[in-house]
Design a protein around this motif. Structure first.
Motif, mmCIF file in Angstrom:
data_model
loop_
_atom_site.group_PDB
_atom_site.id
_atom_site.type_symbol
_atom_site.label_atom_id
_atom_site.label_comp_id
_atom_site.label_asym_id
_atom_site.label_seq_id
_atom_site.Cartn_x
_atom_site.Cartn_y
_atom_site.Cartn_z
ATOM 1 N N GLU A 198 9.716 -23.854 -48.362
ATOM 2 C CA GLU A 198 10.164 -22.630 -49.021
ATOM 3 C C GLU A 198 9.805 -21.400 -48.188
ATOM 4 O OE1 GLU A 198 10.110 -23.519 -53.732
ATOM 5 O OE2 GLU A 198 8.154 -23.589 -52.739
ATOM 6 N N GLU A 201 12.261 -21.221 -45.416
ATOM 7 C CA GLU A 201 13.560 -20.706 -45.862
ATOM 8 C C GLU A 201 13.521 -19.194 -46.048
ATOM 9 O OE1 GLU A 201 17.421 -22.038 -47.993
ATOM 10 O OE2 GLU A 201 15.637 -22.851 -48.966
ATOM 11 N N ARG A 202 12.426 -18.677 -46.566
ATOM 12 C CA ARG A 202 12.308 -17.224 -46.722
ATOM 13 C C ARG A 202 12.395 -16.522 -45.369
ATOM 14 N NH1 ARG A 202 8.401 -18.736 -50.633
ATOM 15 N NH2 ARG A 202 6.702 -18.412 -49.142
ATOM 16 N N LEU A 204 13.862 -17.686 -42.598
ATOM 17 C CA LEU A 204 15.229 -17.794 -42.097
ATOM 18 C C LEU A 204 16.164 -16.824 -42.813
ATOM 19 C CD1 LEU A 204 15.863 -21.598 -41.452
ATOM 20 C CD2 LEU A 204 16.090 -19.733 -39.814
ATOM 21 N N ALA A 205 16.020 -16.726 -44.123
ATOM 22 C CA ALA A 205 16.869 -15.804 -44.885
ATOM 23 C C ALA A 205 16.662 -14.362 -44.440
ATOM 24 C CB ALA A 205 16.575 -15.947 -46.378
ATOM 25 N N ALA A 206 15.429 -14.028 -44.091
ATOM 26 C CA ALA A 206 15.114 -12.650 -43.715
ATOM 27 C C ALA A 206 15.528 -12.307 -42.291
ATOM 28 C CB ALA A 206 13.614 -12.402 -43.889
ATOM 29 N N ARG A 208 17.503 -14.617 -39.894
ATOM 30 C CA ARG A 208 18.530 -15.387 -39.193
ATOM 31 C C ARG A 208 19.671 -14.517 -38.679
ATOM 32 N NH1 ARG A 208 21.119 -17.088 -36.134
ATOM 33 N NH2 ARG A 208 22.338 -19.007 -35.938
ATOM 34 N N SER A 209 20.134 -13.567 -39.466
ATOM 35 C CA SER A 209 21.333 -12.812 -39.113
ATOM 36 C C SER A 209 21.132 -11.903 -37.903
ATOM 37 C CB SER A 209 21.779 -11.969 -40.310
ATOM 38 O OG SER A 209 20.778 -11.017 -40.654
ATOM 39 N N LEU A 237 17.721 -26.987 -45.457
ATOM 40 C CA LEU A 237 17.637 -25.539 -45.253
ATOM 41 C C LEU A 237 18.130 -25.149 -43.859
ATOM 42 C CD1 LEU A 237 15.035 -24.165 -43.493
ATOM 43 C CD2 LEU A 237 13.768 -25.389 -45.248
ATOM 44 N N ARG A 240 21.805 -24.844 -44.263
ATOM 45 C CA ARG A 240 22.177 -23.673 -45.062
ATOM 46 C C ARG A 240 22.141 -22.396 -44.235
ATOM 47 N NH1 ARG A 240 19.280 -26.187 -49.276
ATOM 48 N NH2 ARG A 240 17.372 -24.998 -48.874
ATOM 49 N N HIS A 241 21.262 -22.369 -43.242
ATOM 50 C CA HIS A 241 21.083 -21.131 -42.471
ATOM 51 C C HIS A 241 21.577 -21.263 -41.032
ATOM 52 C CE1 HIS A 241 18.805 -19.074 -45.643
ATOM 53 N NE2 HIS A 241 18.300 -20.271 -45.909
#
Length: 439
Positions: A198, A201-202, A204-206, A208-209, A237, A240-241
């Motif tokens: 988790e 994933e946080r 990567l979400a923050a 990755r872009s 995950l 997903r990213h």
């Protein structure tokens, strides 16, 4: 009055107090050097000298670099004395197997000891392709490429694949070779809490872009703690990213899963969900080197571009042959994996019953006994060695002070009697040190 190694009792006490505070210890006076030539400022030099001097103060012989007289497996001979050995990666008991030795000798007779140049420059030996095909089949991938060093495999592959615009996300306890590869690449590097998908994933979400390519790196079996990741969660995950997933199987092959195939078999995960499998030849496969298994396109590119392959001598033919034969025997003799896992489970159970802290170990091949103090770990290792049990202490700064430990590598060669005896030795040594401290 002086004590061991010429130090007074007060000097020894002061040294130990400095160590407990993680301070620095002065060493013998040396001629003054200009700043650029002062070796005392090398990274980690002060910590190293503190640990060395503390060992001398306590009369503890260094546990490192002891010469073994023969094959180091579940048992070994050091200085002509037999030991129960927990300091070697001979998980399946194949190092020293006569069939493995015969394969290496046959390769020497056919090809000599060395490949003599890089494989790109001097050409292939058939055993290289045979080994790589067998490893690819083991991981159920399209292709594989073998390197001369496991550490160098991670350094050169990660350093080649990623660049300054990219992101590398890895477990906080990832092996040094991955960290070095990330540093070489120039990519942004973020570590997440150990085994916490988790948290990964946080991150990567923050982030990755903001980056071109992202690589998520975990291990199949962590060598300091003996625990495992939730591979399915990490694979999901990563997809997903839009990240590549790399799994370091150095301590997994021959250890995890019913037949020793590794973390994918242990977790019931389709191997194809992992983009890059990395492994070593020096542990279960009783040789030396590393490899990458994955898609054909990736392997072909690495074969022609990875500096640690293109500009390095090829894997020595006898090492390739011994790894290939070890893999064949691992697959043909599944009892080795079953015995290893039973031994590790027994060690874990008895250690916990004796009141030792074994952390998060899964009891599948690696079991730490966490003691906290580096001095306590060194003392207990020395007492165990005196009683015929060889185990390496892991001390500050390799682990944080407060997390020092003894690290036990189990083998299919250990017996139940070896394990029970060793736990009894450790418990007696612990109790003896506690009584001495209280007196």
């Amino acid at each position: 009055m002086s004590t061991g190694f010429g130090l007074s009792a007060s000097a020894r006490s002061a040294l130990l107090n400095r160590l407990a505070r993680r301070g620095t210890a002065p060493t013998a006076e040396a001629p003054a050097e200009s700043p650029g030539r002062d070796l005392g400022t090398l990274p980690g030099m002060r910590d190293f000298e503190t640990m060395r001097d503390a060992g001398a103060a306590l009369g503890i012989e260094s546990p490192y670099f002891r010469p073994h007289d023969g094959v180091a497996g579940g048992r070994s001979s050091i200085g002509g004395r037999p030991y129960v050995n927990f300091a070697s990666y001979n998980y399946a008991g194949l190092n020293g197997d006569s069939r493995v030795a015969a394969a290496a000798k046959a390769a020497i007779d056919r090809h000599g000891v060395s490949a003599s140049a890089s494989r790109l420059a001097s050409g292939e030996r058939p055993v290289h392709a045979e080994l790589e095909a067998a490893l690819a089949a083991h991981h159920r991938t399209e292709a594989c490429l073998a390197f001369v060093s496991g550490h160098a495999t991670n350094v050169t592959v990660i350093g080649q694949m990623l660049g300054p615009r990219d992101l590398i996300l890895h477990d906080r306890l990832i092996h040094n070779s991955v960290a070095e590869g990330a540093r070489l690449s120039g990519a942004r590097r973020i570590a997440f809490a150990h085994n916490d998908w988790e948290a990964a994933e946080r991150e990567l979400a923050a982030h990755r872009s903001r980056h071109g390519r992202a690589l998520l790196v975990i291990e199949g079996h962590y060598s300091m703690d003996g625990d495992l990741p939730d591979l399915g969660r990490f694979a999901a995950l990563a997809r997903r990213h839009d990240a590549l997933l790399m799994v370091d199987e150095a301590h997994s092959v021959g250890v995890l899963g019913a037949t020793g195939q590794g973390i994918a078999e242990q977790c019931g995960v389709e191997p194809g969900l992992v983009d890059i499998w990395m492994g070593t030849l020096s542990k279960t496969l009783s040789s030396c080197g590393g490899y990458i298994a994955g898609r054909q396109r990736l392997v072909d590119w690495l074969r022609h571009t990875a500096p640690g392959f293109v500009y390095s001598v090829g894997l020595a033919p006898p090492l390739a042959a011994s790894a290939l034969e070890s893999l064949r025997l691992l697959q043909a003799e599944p009892w080795r994996v079953a015995r290893l896992q039973a031994n590790a489970a027994l060690f874990l159970r008895l250690a916990r019953q004796a009141g030792f802290d074994t952390g998060s170990s899964a009891g599948l091949g690696i079991v730490p006994i966490i003691l906290g103090s580096s001095l306590r770990a060194a003392q207990l290792a020395a007492a165990a060695f005196e009683a015929g049990v060889n185990v390496q202490p892991i001390l500050f700064p390799v682990v944080p002070e407060g997390a020092a430990r003894l690290r036990f590598f189990l083998s299919a060669e250990h017996t139940e009697a070896d394990i029970a005896h060793s736990i009894a030795v450790l418990a007696a040594a612990r109790d003896g040190l506690a009584a001495l401290k209280a007196s």
